[in-house]
Design an enzyme around this catalytic site. Structure first.
Site, PDB file in Angstrom:
ATOM      1  N   HIS A 312       8.915  78.884  68.099  1.00 32.01           N
ATOM      2  CA  HIS A 312      10.255  79.484  67.983  1.00 32.01           C
ATOM      3  C   HIS A 312      10.142  80.977  68.221  1.00 32.01           C
ATOM      4  O   HIS A 312       9.155  81.604  67.820  1.00 32.01           O
ATOM      5  CB  HIS A 312      10.840  79.226  66.589  1.00 32.01           C
ATOM      6  CG  HIS A 312      12.300  79.470  66.529  1.00 32.01           C
ATOM      7  ND1 HIS A 312      12.830  80.706  66.273  1.00 32.01           N
ATOM      8  CD2 HIS A 312      13.343  78.643  66.731  1.00 32.01           C
ATOM      9  CE1 HIS A 312      14.146  80.623  66.310  1.00 32.01           C
ATOM     10  NE2 HIS A 312      14.494  79.384  66.587  1.00 32.01           N
ATOM     11  N   ASP A 369      14.160  71.023  65.896  1.00 33.90           N
ATOM     12  CA  ASP A 369      14.318  69.867  66.780  1.00 33.90           C
ATOM     13  C   ASP A 369      13.226  68.820  66.602  1.00 33.90           C
ATOM     14  O   ASP A 369      13.330  67.725  67.135  1.00 33.90           O
ATOM     15  CB  ASP A 369      14.344  70.340  68.241  1.00 33.90           C
ATOM     16  CG  ASP A 369      15.611  71.127  68.539  1.00 33.90           C
ATOM     17  OD1 ASP A 369      16.653  70.757  67.998  1.00 33.90           O
ATOM     18  OD2 ASP A 369      15.539  72.115  69.290  1.00 33.90           O
TER      19      ASP A 369
HETATM   20  N1  ACO Z   1       3.398  74.363  73.131  1.00 39.37           N
HETATM   21  C1  ACO Z   1       2.312  75.052  73.539  1.00 39.37           C
HETATM   22  N2  ACO Z   1       2.249  76.403  73.564  1.00 39.37           N
HETATM   23  C2  ACO Z   1       3.335  77.081  73.186  1.00 39.37           C
HETATM   24  C3  ACO Z   1       4.505  76.442  72.744  1.00 39.37           C
HETATM   25  C4  ACO Z   1       4.518  75.032  72.718  1.00 39.37           C
HETATM   26  N3  ACO Z   1       5.598  74.363  72.307  1.00 39.37           N
HETATM   27  N4  ACO Z   1       5.433  77.366  72.420  1.00 39.37           N
HETATM   28  C5  ACO Z   1       4.874  78.557  72.665  1.00 39.37           C
HETATM   29  N5  ACO Z   1       3.603  78.394  73.110  1.00 39.37           N
HETATM   30  C6  ACO Z   1       2.628  79.464  73.420  1.00 39.37           C
HETATM   31  C7  ACO Z   1       2.924  80.139  74.742  1.00 39.37           C
HETATM   32  O1  ACO Z   1       2.261  79.500  75.800  1.00 39.37           O
HETATM   33  C8  ACO Z   1       2.433  81.546  74.480  1.00 39.37           C
HETATM   34  O2  ACO Z   1       1.034  81.515  74.562  1.00 39.37           O
HETATM   35  P1  ACO Z   1       0.228  82.851  75.087  1.00 39.37           P
HETATM   36  O3  ACO Z   1       0.491  83.911  74.041  1.00 39.37           O
HETATM   37  O4  ACO Z   1      -1.191  82.409  75.153  1.00 39.37           O
HETATM   38  O5  ACO Z   1       0.819  83.182  76.429  1.00 39.37           O
HETATM   39  C9  ACO Z   1       2.780  81.782  73.013  1.00 39.37           C
HETATM   40  O6  ACO Z   1       2.792  80.463  72.408  1.00 39.37           O
HETATM   41  C10 ACO Z   1       4.124  82.447  72.779  1.00 39.37           C
HETATM   42  O7  ACO Z   1       5.118  81.648  73.433  1.00 39.37           O
HETATM   43  P2  ACO Z   1       6.349  82.240  74.225  1.00 39.37           P
HETATM   44  O8  ACO Z   1       6.771  81.251  75.253  1.00 39.37           O
HETATM   45  O9  ACO Z   1       6.043  83.633  74.659  1.00 39.37           O
HETATM   46  O10 ACO Z   1       7.421  82.323  73.056  1.00 39.37           O
HETATM   47  P3  ACO Z   1       8.978  82.463  73.229  1.00 39.37           P
HETATM   48  O11 ACO Z   1       9.465  83.098  71.990  1.00 39.37           O
HETATM   49  O12 ACO Z   1       9.327  83.123  74.519  1.00 39.37           O
HETATM   50  O13 ACO Z   1       9.492  80.938  73.327  1.00 39.37           O
HETATM   51  C11 ACO Z   1      10.125  78.735  72.677  1.00 39.37           C
HETATM   52  C12 ACO Z   1       9.951  80.210  72.235  1.00 39.37           C
HETATM   53  C13 ACO Z   1      10.954  78.676  73.965  1.00 39.37           C
HETATM   54  C14 ACO Z   1      10.888  78.016  71.576  1.00 39.37           C
HETATM   55  C15 ACO Z   1       8.736  78.099  72.883  1.00 39.37           C
HETATM   56  O14 ACO Z   1       8.012  78.104  71.674  1.00 39.37           O
HETATM   57  C16 ACO Z   1       8.829  76.666  73.428  1.00 39.37           C
HETATM   58  O15 ACO Z   1       8.893  76.482  74.647  1.00 39.37           O
HETATM   59  N6  ACO Z   1       8.847  75.634  72.523  1.00 39.37           N
HETATM   60  C17 ACO Z   1       9.042  74.252  72.961  1.00 39.37           C
HETATM   61  C18 ACO Z   1      10.534  73.983  73.224  1.00 39.37           C
HETATM   62  C19 ACO Z   1      11.328  73.892  71.929  1.00 39.37           C
HETATM   63  O16 ACO Z   1      10.941  73.205  70.993  1.00 39.37           O
HETATM   64  N7  ACO Z   1      12.492  74.562  71.924  1.00 39.37           N
HETATM   65  C20 ACO Z   1      13.402  74.536  70.777  1.00 39.37           C
HETATM   66  C21 ACO Z   1      13.367  75.851  70.039  1.00 39.37           C
HETATM   67  S1  ACO Z   1      14.449  75.755  68.628  1.00 39.37           S
HETATM   68  C22 ACO Z   1      15.990  75.955  69.263  1.00 39.37           C
HETATM   69  O17 ACO Z   1      16.211  76.623  70.242  1.00 39.37           O
HETATM   70  C23 ACO Z   1      17.082  75.203  68.644  1.00 39.37           C
END
Ligand code: ACO
Length: 429
Positions: A312, A369
């Protein structure tokens, strides 16, 4: 700015230019640098993709502490609200700033019934969509279509009867969601009933058929109220920001919410609840239940796969909504006598995440979720309706955010800048 406490100034110096930028804190002590004068004074702008560090407004609605895992609507903790309130009380709280008393609750409930029918001509819209249409597309189209049938909403400056408009939107979108579902399975639609309250009414519109007199289960009603409360607001998230961005141009409330529904549909946002279930199903079928393999794929930077329902932008500890949703999922399944292998698998995935340094070091935990879809599934809600459920829950939050945006004395049209990196001027010959 009367609502914040000024702390002092931060100095930004670059080459021969320097500017003192005011620093202030909000009521929960979150510090911010006020950069409004930056470009005017220095010619520079900020670069912040995804608005990770950018506060776009002052807001009285929702407080999140992502490090401590705290979520409050109008000062009330999400755990208390989920335990003690009905969804419509929380909707009232978000829009009005106070919880309703008994009389206000009854009046609001009655108004929601009064406005539950859609114009009959709108019913025919549903026939024009293919059966396989995703209900989020239909819901968004219905939201903006409401503005053609109830055009008085076009006047954004119209102050009077805001309750009436809010009630109408909340009630009719729930009806539209149930109609979209009935259309998708080829069943006749079920009209709302004045004998049923908000959540019961929705369940009846979803599950009553001419051959099966649906009896609303109080366990399911309670769970639905709780789920919608968990979804109800989450401050300046992607869809709320879209609602406000569209509204900042002066577009009406229905058009703004229609855009918000589209944003919520994305798999990185509310669409994740559908993708969690699809991911768990794929783990069983394609990966033969091999959770280790899936975790390795999620960590592999050359693989675009991400664990859905994990991570998140704001929470760097366990999402407080996911905590409530997880417990509720267990309770609902137990009370309904349902067993679901996907729940056990979800717990196995969660344990692997919590034990793995990749996820722990990045503050990646199950989000809302991760467990909500499993509960919707036990309630008989089909997978492609999960994000629609999220949208129904989020409508009061979007409305509250839109109203706050509209009344913001510092509000301006939303219009970010960019740093151009394309070709400099070139000639045609
Ligand atoms: N699985 C694996 N790695 C992940 C995940 C994941 N679900 N989420 C984040 N990471 C990693 C990224 O690859 C990144 O790694 P790095 O630092 O080595 O590059 C690090 O964690 C930070 O992630 P970002 O993408 O920069 O975080 P951001 O805040 O931009 O994205 C998001 C947040 C979109 C929710 C992300 O965690 C994700 O894609 N999660 C899966 C989708 C999801 O469950 N979305 C619902 C969110 S809740 C809502 O909106 C109601």
């Amino acid at each position: 700015m009367s609502k914040v406490n000024e702390l002092g100034t931060a100095k930004l110096t670059y080459e021969d230019k320097s500017i003192d930028l005011p620093v202030f804190v909000g009521s929960e002590q979150e510090a911010a640098v006020d950069i409004r004068a930056l470009r005017k004074e220095t010619g520079m702008i900020t670069y912040d993709p995804g608005f990770v560090n950018t506060g776009c407004c002052l807001s009285d609605i929702t407080f999140i502490d992502g490090e401590k895992g705290i979520l409050r609507y109008r000062g009330y903790d999400i755990n208390d609200l989920a335990e003690k309130c009905e969804f419509i009380d929380v909707a009232y709280l978000l829009v009005h700033g106070v919880l309703p008393n008994k009389e206000q609750h009854d009046e609001f409930s009655q108004h929601l019934n009064t406005h539950s029918l859609m114009h009959e001509d709108m019913r025919h819209f549903f026939d024009a969509y293919p059966d396989h249409a995703h209900p989020m597309a239909t819901l968004s189209a219905m939201a903006v279509s409401l503005s053609t049938f109830y055009p008085e909403l076009d006047d954004v400056s119209l102050q009077e009867n805001i309750d009436f408009k809010v009630t109408r939107l909340l009630s009719k979108m729930r009806t539209a969601a149930a109609f979209a579902y009935k259309k998708s399975i080829g069943h006749p639609i079920v009209y709302p009933s004045h004998d049923l309250k908000y959540c019961e009414n929705f369940l009846n519109m979803m599950f009553h058929t001419p051959v099966n007199n649906y009896q609303v289960d109080p366990v399911v009603t309670k769970a639905l109220n709780k789920l919608l409360i968990l979804h109800a607001d989450h401050e300046q998230n992607c869809s709320a920001s879209v609602v406000k961005m569209v509204g900042s141009a002066g577009a009406n409330l229905y058009a703004s919410i229609s855009a918000g529904i589209c944003a919520l549909w994305g798999p990185l946002h509310g669409g994740a609840n559908q993708h969690v279930i699809e991911m768990l199903e794929r783990i069983i079928v394609e990966d033969k239940g091999d959770v280790k393999r899936v975790i390795e794929r999620a960590k592999d930077k050359n693989d675009p796969f991400r664990l859905m329902g994990v991570g998140h932008r704001v929470y760097k500890s366990y999402d407080p909504r996911a905590k409530v949703a997880k417990q509720m999922c267990k309770d609902v399944l137990a009370q309904m006598g349902v067993s679901d292998p996907l729940v056990d698998l979800a717990q196995e995935v969660e344990e692997a995440v919590l034990a793995d340094d990749y996820f722990v070091s990045r503050g990646l935990y199950p989000n809302i979720d991760f467990y909500t879809g499993l509960t919707y599934r036990a309630m008989g809600i089909p997978t492609n309706m999960f994000t629609v459920m999220f949208a129904i829950g989020r409508i009061p939050g979007w409305i509250a955010q839109w109203l706050e945006m509209r009344d913001d004395p510092h509000g301006r049209i939303g219009r970010p800048r960019q740093i151009y990196t394309g070709p400099t001027q070139r000639s045609m010959s």
